[in-house]
Design a protein around this motif. Structure first.
Motif, PDB file in Angstrom:
ATOM      1  N   PRO A 122       0.832  -1.214   0.000  1.00 57.21           N
ATOM      2  CA  PRO A 122       0.000   0.000   0.000  1.00 57.21           C
ATOM      3  C   PRO A 122       0.858   1.252   0.000  1.00 57.21           C
ATOM      4  N   PRO A 138      -8.685   3.654  -0.182  1.00 61.85           N
ATOM      5  CA  PRO A 138      -8.325   3.619  -1.608  1.00 61.85           C
ATOM      6  C   PRO A 138      -9.512   3.250  -2.479  1.00 61.85           C
ATOM      7  N   ARG A 174      -6.388   1.008  -5.644  1.00 63.34           N
ATOM      8  CA  ARG A 174      -5.959  -0.384  -5.460  1.00 63.34           C
ATOM      9  C   ARG A 174      -6.566  -1.226  -6.573  1.00 63.34           C
ATOM     10  N   HIS A 206      -0.884  -0.913  -6.550  1.00 61.17           N
ATOM     11  CA  HIS A 206      -1.284   0.331  -5.885  1.00 61.17           C
ATOM     12  C   HIS A 206      -0.699   1.499  -6.654  1.00 61.17           C
TER      13      HIS A 206
END
Length: 385
Positions: A122, A138, A174, A206
């Motif tokens: 992430p 996200p 994401r 990501h």
């Protein structure tokens, strides 16, 4: 009368080559070196650092090649001619220490970047000056590589699109990526590096967009006849623009259900952008588990059966409940000797007893294959004796 000198063929050739080079540079898309997302910016910096470090060796080597060719040419009768020279400790240290230091620097930079830019990791920041806001989740986007188009599913928004992707600026994204048939590679150069899309599994990427714009995405892995047209547009929008885009998809789109997906899955080329106002929430998981078609058993179910010892008769009859009672589902190699019992595969009597003679003695041991054991050293010695 003025006579103009005609240019030589060599000069014309050099001019034509220079013009072609300028035209090629004019058509170049330098998006990799001028990206719109922080992840791509860090990847750009890694390319620049690696190139500069390698040029620290390449440029001196090229310059010294010209220097030695001129200085030690046959026509140059220099005073320091020494045909018996063969070693210099100082020169050896320079020759080996410089590449070694550069390799160490490249290794350190590569190791750090490999972990910091891991696509599964992430994001830790929006850009170099702004950290991630923990309160903002996200944007979830599920990506499916089809033959030869892209399907994007927004599970939190309940919408889907084909060959069109949009995301708000400065919000982490994401991507969960898979493929329907063959391997592909999801790549938006302005956003982040490429990540492979493979059938039967899901990969993760990501990313974040920092500048509004309309960018190109495509497949970076050859996947068949329609590969060259497997492209889509990525719209980086401000918050209000993204909300309007979502509202437009919900207002003018159809329904992405299983029958619609099965039609879309068929190979097709140059597919225009399409929008779907609703989407089956279980569709993406069915695609990953390769059971989008009615009647197909999902890979997750088959793996659960294998984890419990294999599919027995009861499991084979029950394809949805996947019952397992702990008896009869284990393979023969996992069973104890007393559990195996007799084998049904017994040798056949192919030699009938002739009239007037007694039938030969037949025992169960020489007909039951489950009782066969590997010979031991003692038994082999007895047979030889």
């Amino acid at each position: 009368m003025i006579h103009r000198r005609m240019p030589s063929p060599a000069r014309l050739l050099r001019s034509a080559a220079s013009l072609a080079g300028l035209m090629a540079l004019g058509g170049c898309n330098m998006v990799v070196m001028a990206p719109a997302g922080d992840v791509a910016v860090q990847q750009r910096d890694l390319i620049v650092i690696s190139t500069v470090l390698m040029l620290l060796i390449i440029i001196p080597v090229m310059a010294l090649t010209v220097f030695f060719a001129l200085r030690y040419r046959a026509a140059n009768q220099c005073d320091d001619y020494d045909p018996d020279w063969d070693h210099s400790t100082t020169l050896e240290l320079v020759i080996w220490s410089a590449p070694l230091l550069i390799i160490i620097c490249l290794g350190a930079v590569t190791w750090l970047s490999t972990h910091l830019l891991d696509p599964y990791r992430p994001l830790g920041r929006i850009d170099h000056a702004r950290p991630i806001d923990k309160a903002v989740p996200p944007l979830e986007v599920q990506v499916v590589a089809l033959d030869w188009k892209w399907l994007f599913v927004y599970p939190d928004l309940g919408i889907a699109t084909v060959n069109e992707l949009a995301a708000p600026v400065d919000r982490p994204i994401r991507f969960t990526i898979t493929a329907s048939t063959v391997m592909n590679s999801f790549y938006v150069p302005a956003l982040a590096g490429q990540i492979y899309a493979m059938p039967g599994m899901a990969t993760t990427l990501h990313a974040v967009a920092n500048k509004p714009g309309n960018y190109e995405g495509f497949s970076a892995n050859y996947s068949g006849a329609g590969f060259s047209n497997m492209r889509f547009r990525f719209h980086a929008l401000d918050r209000a623009g993204f909300d309007r885009w979502v509202a437009g998809v919900k207002a003018g789109g159809g329904a992405m259900d299983r029958p619609t997906y099965l039609k879309l899955e068929r190979p097709s080329e140059k597919v225009p952008a399409r929008r779907f106002a609703t989407v089956d929430p279980a569709l993406f998981q069915a695609i990953v588990n390769m059971c989008a078609r009615p009647g197909q058993r999902c890979m997750s179910d088959l793996m659960r059966i294998d984890a419990k010892g294999g599919a027995g008769k009861e499991s084979a009859r029950d394809t949805r409940g996947l019952r397992y009672d702990g008896v009869g589902d284990r393979g023969a190699l996992e069973k104890e000797p007393e559990e195996k019992g007799s084998s049904p595969h017994l040798s056949k009597d192919n030699d009938p007893t002739p009239p007037g003679k007694a039938a030969p003695t037949r025992t169960h041991e020489n007909r039951d294959m489950t009782l066969n054991t590997a010979p031991t050293g003692a038994s082999l010695a007895a047979e030889r004796a």
